[in-house]
Enzyme design. Sequence first.
Site, PDB file in Angstrom:
ATOM      1  N   LYS A   1       0.834  -1.202   0.000  1.00 26.92           N
ATOM      2  CA  LYS A   1       0.000   0.000   0.000  1.00 26.92           C
ATOM      3  C   LYS A   1       0.877   1.263   0.000  1.00 26.92           C
ATOM      4  O   LYS A   1       2.106   1.178   0.205  1.00 26.92           O
ATOM      5  CB  LYS A   1      -0.901  -0.031   1.236  1.00 26.92           C
TER       6      LYS A   1
ATOM      7  N   TYR B   1     -11.862  -3.710  -3.505  1.00 27.96           N
ATOM      8  CA  TYR B   1     -12.517  -3.822  -2.184  1.00 27.96           C
ATOM      9  C   TYR B   1     -14.037  -3.846  -2.378  1.00 27.96           C
ATOM     10  O   TYR B   1     -14.699  -2.827  -2.225  1.00 27.96           O
ATOM     11  CB  TYR B   1     -12.114  -2.661  -1.275  1.00 27.96           C
TER      12      TYR B   1
ATOM     13  N   ASN C   1      -1.453  -0.261   7.459  1.00 29.81           N
ATOM     14  CA  ASN C   1      -0.934  -1.598   7.754  1.00 29.81           C
ATOM     15  C   ASN C   1      -0.125  -2.195   6.592  1.00 29.81           C
ATOM     16  O   ASN C   1       0.041  -3.404   6.501  1.00 29.81           O
ATOM     17  CB  ASN C   1      -2.069  -2.527   8.209  1.00 29.81           C
TER      18      ASN C   1
ATOM     19  N   HIS D   1      -1.910  -5.291   1.468  1.00 31.77           N
ATOM     20  CA  HIS D   1      -3.114  -6.112   1.282  1.00 31.77           C
ATOM     21  C   HIS D   1      -2.668  -7.502   0.858  1.00 31.77           C
ATOM     22  O   HIS D   1      -1.735  -7.628   0.059  1.00 31.77           O
ATOM     23  CB  HIS D   1      -4.013  -5.531   0.183  1.00 31.77           C
TER      24      HIS D   1
ATOM     25  N   GLU E   1      -9.017 -11.133  -7.458  1.00 35.57           N
ATOM     26  CA  GLU E   1      -8.168  -9.946  -7.316  1.00 35.57           C
ATOM     27  C   GLU E   1      -7.011  -9.940  -8.323  1.00 35.57           C
ATOM     28  O   GLU E   1      -6.644  -8.884  -8.839  1.00 35.57           O
ATOM     29  CB  GLU E   1      -7.610  -9.877  -5.898  1.00 35.57           C
TER      30      GLU E   1
HETATM   31  O1  CDP Z   1      -6.318  -6.428   5.042  1.00 27.19           O
HETATM   32  P1  CDP Z   1      -7.075  -7.445   5.843  1.00 27.19           P
HETATM   33  O2  CDP Z   1      -7.612  -8.588   5.005  1.00 27.19           O
HETATM   34  O3  CDP Z   1      -6.277  -7.926   7.023  1.00 27.19           O
HETATM   35  O4  CDP Z   1      -8.322  -6.685   6.486  1.00 27.19           O
HETATM   36  P2  CDP Z   1      -9.825  -6.491   5.990  1.00 27.19           P
HETATM   37  O5  CDP Z   1     -10.710  -6.767   7.175  1.00 27.19           O
HETATM   38  O6  CDP Z   1     -10.110  -7.214   4.731  1.00 27.19           O
HETATM   39  O7  CDP Z   1      -9.881  -4.935   5.717  1.00 27.19           O
HETATM   40  C1  CDP Z   1      -9.277  -4.405   4.558  1.00 27.19           C
HETATM   41  C2  CDP Z   1      -8.489  -3.174   4.935  1.00 27.19           C
HETATM   42  O8  CDP Z   1      -9.383  -2.185   5.451  1.00 27.19           O
HETATM   43  C3  CDP Z   1      -7.474  -3.350   6.057  1.00 27.19           C
HETATM   44  O9  CDP Z   1      -6.246  -3.881   5.636  1.00 27.19           O
HETATM   45  C4  CDP Z   1      -7.313  -1.917   6.534  1.00 27.19           C
HETATM   46  O10 CDP Z   1      -6.452  -1.188   5.693  1.00 27.19           O
HETATM   47  C5  CDP Z   1      -8.731  -1.375   6.379  1.00 27.19           C
HETATM   48  N1  CDP Z   1      -9.468  -1.408   7.639  1.00 27.19           N
HETATM   49  C6  CDP Z   1      -9.387  -0.308   8.458  1.00 27.19           C
HETATM   50  O11 CDP Z   1      -8.719   0.663   8.139  1.00 27.19           O
HETATM   51  N2  CDP Z   1     -10.074  -0.269   9.640  1.00 27.19           N
HETATM   52  C7  CDP Z   1     -10.812  -1.328  10.002  1.00 27.19           C
HETATM   53  N3  CDP Z   1     -11.482  -1.273  11.138  1.00 27.19           N
HETATM   54  C8  CDP Z   1     -10.872  -2.459   9.195  1.00 27.19           C
HETATM   55  C9  CDP Z   1     -10.188  -2.477   8.007  1.00 27.19           C
HETATM   56 MG    MG Z   2      -9.156  -8.675   3.591  1.00 30.03          MG
END
Ligand code: CDP
Ligand code: MG
Length: 195
Positions: A9, A49, A151, A154, A165
């Site tokens: 990212k 997303y 973080n 992705h 994806e």
């Molecule tokens: O990336 P990952 O699959 O671990 O998380 P996700 O639940 O699929 O969410 C996608 C992305 O949304 C995360 O990597 C974060 O960048 C963002 N996110 C966030 O900023 N705050 C949250 N409470 C949940 C997700």
């Molecule tokens: Mg995810």
Amino acid sequence: MEKTLVLIKPDGVARGLTGQILARFEQVGLKLVAMKMVHASHEDVDRHYALTEEWMMAVYSKAKAKYEAEGRPFDYPDHKAYGGEIKRGLVDFLKSAPIVALVLEGEMAVSLVRKLVGATEPASSAPGTIRGDFSHDTYALSNSQNRPLRNLIHASGNLEEANNEIKIWFTDTELYKYEHAFDAVQYDPKWFLPS
Ligand code: CDP
Ligand code: MG
């Protein structure tokens, strides 16, 4: 053999962590089959997303559980309000600056990459994971600043997500086939070291 998608990212690229992140995947023996730097369009990130009921529920319940464990009030009315807000912030973030997209191939590549990446919230990611070693952002801080978690990465959550994806970011001809050391050392049953 599974293929999975990783996006480094804007925070990972801007911090100059692309090489170190890539090294984590290379050192476990995953085969890099595609890679490009891209300044993504709104449409690309919006497709990437997908705002599904399942995703909104997962995002909402993960954050709510963390707030509750810390004894903080979680003031979002429901998963749609929270998920919608996260998605808007994420799309803006991902298209704000260049990112690096890669496809990695190997046995159980999807879950292997998730293991190396760590938990969604960097502060909860174990040491040794990419998010845990290179960042420490929290839900509480990112929500209070109305921005997505920084973080770094992705990574596809499951095989179906990975297959969908990969098609968003790469054409078939951009996925390379070549001999990698692990094709022999790990995957070829006849491979052996001469005595
Ligand atoms: O990336 P990952 O699959 O671990 O998380 P996700 O639940 O699929 O969410 C996608 C992305 O949304 C995360 O990597 C974060 O960048 C963002 N996110 C966030 O900023 N705050 C949250 N409470 C949940 C997700
Ligand atoms: Mg995810």
